[in-house]
Design a protein around this motif. Structure first.
Motif, mmCIF file in Angstrom:
data_model
loop_
_atom_site.group_PDB
_atom_site.id
_atom_site.type_symbol
_atom_site.label_atom_id
_atom_site.label_comp_id
_atom_site.label_asym_id
_atom_site.label_seq_id
_atom_site.Cartn_x
_atom_site.Cartn_y
_atom_site.Cartn_z
ATOM 1 N N PHE A 19 0.734 -1.034 -0.082
ATOM 2 C CA PHE A 19 -0.232 -0.435 -0.536
ATOM 3 C C PHE A 19 0.943 1.185 0.127
ATOM 4 N N ALA A 20 1.409 1.036 0.747
ATOM 5 C CA ALA A 20 3.068 2.495 1.141
ATOM 6 C C ALA A 20 3.264 2.505 -0.159
ATOM 7 N N ALA A 103 8.377 -1.330 -8.770
ATOM 8 C CA ALA A 103 6.999 -1.467 -9.614
ATOM 9 C C ALA A 103 6.804 -0.114 -10.041
ATOM 10 N N LEU A 104 7.425 0.859 -9.823
ATOM 11 C CA LEU A 104 7.422 2.322 -10.563
ATOM 12 C C LEU A 104 7.177 2.181 -12.584
ATOM 13 N N LEU A 155 -1.510 -3.839 -10.965
ATOM 14 C CA LEU A 155 0.065 -4.383 -11.081
ATOM 15 C C LEU A 155 0.902 -3.716 -10.501
ATOM 16 N N ALA A 156 0.763 -1.798 -9.892
ATOM 17 C CA ALA A 156 1.629 -1.760 -9.024
ATOM 18 C C ALA A 156 1.783 -2.786 -7.331
ATOM 19 N N PHE A 157 0.804 -2.738 -6.899
ATOM 20 C CA PHE A 157 0.535 -3.836 -5.992
ATOM 21 C C PHE A 157 0.254 -5.507 -5.948
ATOM 22 N N ALA A 158 0.299 -5.975 -7.187
ATOM 23 C CA ALA A 158 0.846 -7.238 -7.337
ATOM 24 C C ALA A 158 2.439 -7.443 -7.088
ATOM 25 N N PHE A 207 -4.203 -15.095 -3.958
ATOM 26 C CA PHE A 207 -4.526 -13.552 -4.020
ATOM 27 C C PHE A 207 -4.381 -12.929 -5.341
ATOM 28 N N SER A 208 -2.961 -13.502 -5.964
ATOM 29 C CA SER A 208 -2.203 -12.746 -7.368
ATOM 30 C C SER A 208 -3.713 -13.228 -8.538
#
Length: 233
Positions: A19-20, A103-104, A155-158, A207-208
């Motif tokens: 989340f952060a 993730a960026l 996608l970034a969260f995963a 989850f994924s």
């Protein structure tokens, strides 16, 4: 091992980190994507290559670079220590930084493509009516690029949730402090605690799958809505 013996701390830490990291990535990638999609300038290809470099670099290399930058004698690490009396290495903040860096590029690429597909005629029309660039960006470009932004967020969260190599390098494996799910799986398996590892693997896999399935369903629903709107028009 009973459910009472199972530790949920790595799951909680992973969610906190993800989340952060997504908040950081969102605040960074949207303005970057807007700049790169709508502006031309000297060295643009170099900047874009740097932004997307984490996609092709091994996570251990990214982790080493982060250690160099945020380490005790690193440029940012020394600055944070002297000015704010804080450090990044071997803390949960280090895991957040690692997750955000890897993730960026996913978020950036998704948002950039979405912004490039926004009809420029709509933006030109707004300019002819006297709208400023910032207003155009927030009232036209962002809303029309919303699908790409949501896809990038997911996608970034995963990706943040599953980050391992760079996290291990900069945050270490400290149970209850920096041990996220991927680290807990690896070290549980190394220590022979296959049940703990298996449960975490199942949780991450389910989850994924739900994330990917939900994104695909949402994308199909958005396409149907657009087609329905077009047919109605």
């Amino acid at each position: 091992m009973s459910l009472m013996d199972f530790s949920f701390i790595p799951i909680i830490l992973s969610l906190k980190v993800a989340f952060a990291a997504v908040i950081i990535v969102t605040c960074t990638s949207i303005p970057l994507a807007g700049l790169m999609a709508k502006r031309e300038f000297l060295g643009k290809d170099v900047v874009e290559s740097i932004i997307t470099l984490p996609l092709v670099l091994p996570p251990s290399v990214i982790g080493f670079m982060l250690l160099f930058v945020f380490g005790k004698n690193g440029p940012l690490g020394k600055l944070l220590e002297q000015w704010f009396h804080t450090r990044i290495v071997f803390t949960l903040a280090g895991a957040v930084v690692a997750a955000a860096v890897v993730a960026l590029p996913l978020m950036y690429q998704s948002v950039k493509v979405a912004m490039e597909n926004v009809d420029p005629n709509l933006e030109k029309a707004a300019r002819t009516l006297g709208a400023k660039e910032l207003r155009i960006f927030f009232t036209i470009t962002l809303p029309l690029a919303w699908n790409g932004i949501v896809a990038g967020l997911v996608l970034a969260f995963a990706r943040s949730l599953g980050e391992f190599g760079a996290t291990l390098m900069i945050a270490g494996n400290i149970p209850g402090k920096t041990q996220t799910m991927p680290l807990a799986i690896y070290f549980a398996n190394e220590s022979g605690d296959t049940r703990q590892a298996s449960i975490l693997v199942i949780i991450m896999t389910v989850f994924s799958f739900m994330v990917i399935y939900g994104l695909n369903r949402w994308g199909k629903g958005s396409q149907k809505d657009r087609k329905g709107g077009g047919d109605h028009a």
